[in-house]
Motif scaffolding. Sequence first.
Motif, short mmCIF file in Angstrom:
data_model
loop_
_atom_site.label_atom_id
_atom_site.label_comp_id
_atom_site.label_asym_id
_atom_site.label_seq_id
_atom_site.Cartn_x
_atom_site.Cartn_y
_atom_site.Cartn_z
N GLU A 88 0.86 -1.19 0.00
CA GLU A 88 0.00 0.00 0.00
C GLU A 88 0.89 1.23 0.00
O GLU A 88 1.62 1.49 0.97
N ILE A 89 0.85 1.99 -1.09
CA ILE A 89 1.66 3.19 -1.20
C ILE A 89 0.88 4.39 -0.69
O ILE A 89 -0.35 4.42 -0.74
N ARG A 101 -3.89 -7.60 8.12
CA ARG A 101 -2.91 -8.49 8.74
C ARG A 101 -3.53 -9.31 9.86
O ARG A 101 -3.15 -10.46 10.10
N GLN A 102 -4.53 -8.73 10.56
CA GLN A 102 -5.21 -9.45 11.64
C GLN A 102 -6.15 -10.51 11.09
O GLN A 102 -6.28 -11.59 11.67
N HIS A 103 -6.83 -10.20 10.01
CA HIS A 103 -7.87 -11.09 9.48
C HIS A 103 -7.37 -12.07 8.43
O HIS A 103 -8.03 -13.09 8.18
N TYR A 104 -6.24 -11.77 7.80
CA TYR A 104 -5.68 -12.65 6.77
C TYR A 104 -4.18 -12.84 7.02
O TYR A 104 -3.33 -12.32 6.30
N PRO A 105 -3.84 -13.61 8.05
CA PRO A 105 -2.42 -13.77 8.42
C PRO A 105 -1.57 -14.49 7.38
O PRO A 105 -0.34 -14.45 7.47
N SER A 106 -2.20 -15.10 6.37
CA SER A 106 -1.42 -15.81 5.35
C SER A 106 -0.82 -14.87 4.31
O SER A 106 0.09 -15.25 3.57
N ILE A 107 -1.30 -13.64 4.25
CA ILE A 107 -0.80 -12.70 3.25
C ILE A 107 0.37 -11.90 3.82
O ILE A 107 0.56 -11.84 5.04
N THR A 108 1.13 -11.30 2.93
CA THR A 108 2.18 -10.36 3.32
C THR A 108 1.71 -8.96 2.98
O THR A 108 1.39 -8.69 1.82
N TYR A 109 1.62 -8.10 3.96
CA TYR A 109 1.09 -6.75 3.75
C TYR A 109 2.09 -5.73 4.26
O TYR A 109 2.37 -5.66 5.45
N ARG A 110 2.64 -4.93 3.34
CA ARG A 110 3.58 -3.88 3.70
C ARG A 110 3.02 -2.53 3.27
O ARG A 110 2.30 -2.42 2.28
N GLU A 111 3.40 -1.50 4.03
CA GLU A 111 2.92 -0.15 3.77
C GLU A 111 4.10 0.79 3.50
O GLU A 111 5.21 0.56 3.98
N LEU A 112 3.81 1.85 2.76
CA LEU A 112 4.87 2.79 2.34
C LEU A 112 4.35 4.21 2.39
O LEU A 112 3.21 4.49 2.01
N GLU A 134 7.92 -3.03 9.52
CA GLU A 134 8.44 -1.68 9.32
C GLU A 134 7.73 -1.00 8.15
O GLU A 134 7.53 -1.60 7.10
N ILE A 135 7.32 0.24 8.36
CA ILE A 135 6.73 1.01 7.27
C ILE A 135 7.85 1.40 6.31
O ILE A 135 8.84 2.02 6.72
N LEU A 136 7.70 1.04 5.06
CA LEU A 136 8.71 1.38 4.06
C LEU A 136 8.67 2.89 3.79
O LEU A 136 7.60 3.51 3.89
N SER A 137 9.80 3.46 3.46
CA SER A 137 9.86 4.90 3.26
C SER A 137 10.73 5.23 2.07
O SER A 137 11.96 5.23 2.17
N VAL A 138 10.09 5.49 0.93
CA VAL A 138 10.79 5.94 -0.27
C VAL A 138 9.92 6.96 -0.99
O VAL A 138 8.72 7.07 -0.74
N ASP A 139 10.54 7.68 -1.88
CA ASP A 139 9.85 8.67 -2.70
C ASP A 139 9.38 8.00 -3.98
O ASP A 139 10.17 7.39 -4.70
N LEU A 140 8.09 8.08 -4.27
CA LEU A 140 7.51 7.41 -5.44
C LEU A 140 8.07 7.91 -6.76
O LEU A 140 8.01 7.20 -7.77
#
Length: 213
Positions: A88-89, A101-112, A134-140
């Motif tokens: 999720e950007i 992440r709480q309801h679907y623990p089988s997935i990998t969910y990262r935020e940016l 860790e929340i990812l931090s880069v410039d789109l």
Amino acid sequence: MTQQLSKHRHISFTAHYTGYIWYQMGISHEALATTKGKSLAYLVHPIESWAEKYVGGSMRTTLKQRHTMLDHHLEHLIQENPDLQVLEIACGLSPRGWWFRQHYPSITYRELDLPDMAQTKQNALQQIEKNAPEILSVDLFTEAFAQAFEVFDPNRPLVVISEGLINYFDKNLLKQLIQSIAHYGASFKKFHYLTDLYPEPVKNKLASIIWNS
């Protein structure tokens, strides 16, 4: 290493506003609702109420609708791909990552997001989510955006999701963003991009007010 920056690097005040509205509507956690967001919601409440009465909708009703619709589409993708990965950007203070992440623990969910908001979000998640990633931090709009895709497994499907983002960009910037997402996502087993798009309300007598809002 110094992070690459672009001239489009800024945090909109609406990140705080939307975060508080989602909490106020019962679809988020209080840790994701900031004092700044509460103040903004209080300030624009009379305008929002007027819009709901005379226009038929407001920013806050739109926020709940788009959030719910994107969640619905994401759940559908998870049902089709139980091993789905999500990026999720411009995540802001959205509760989506925490909830999924709480309801679907089988997935990998990262935020940016950009550094300041990423840190704000990280601090909030640490209050409510054990072992929050860790929340990812880069410039789109720099080549550093590629680094966000490197944390995922290319042998598993990936979906990039953004909410309330692309309407900030003109067509040239939007083209650049879409091309980057498509380029970096091309190596994955399956790839999707979910976002929201607003048609201009040209036929409404209050079209100018609605569009500028």
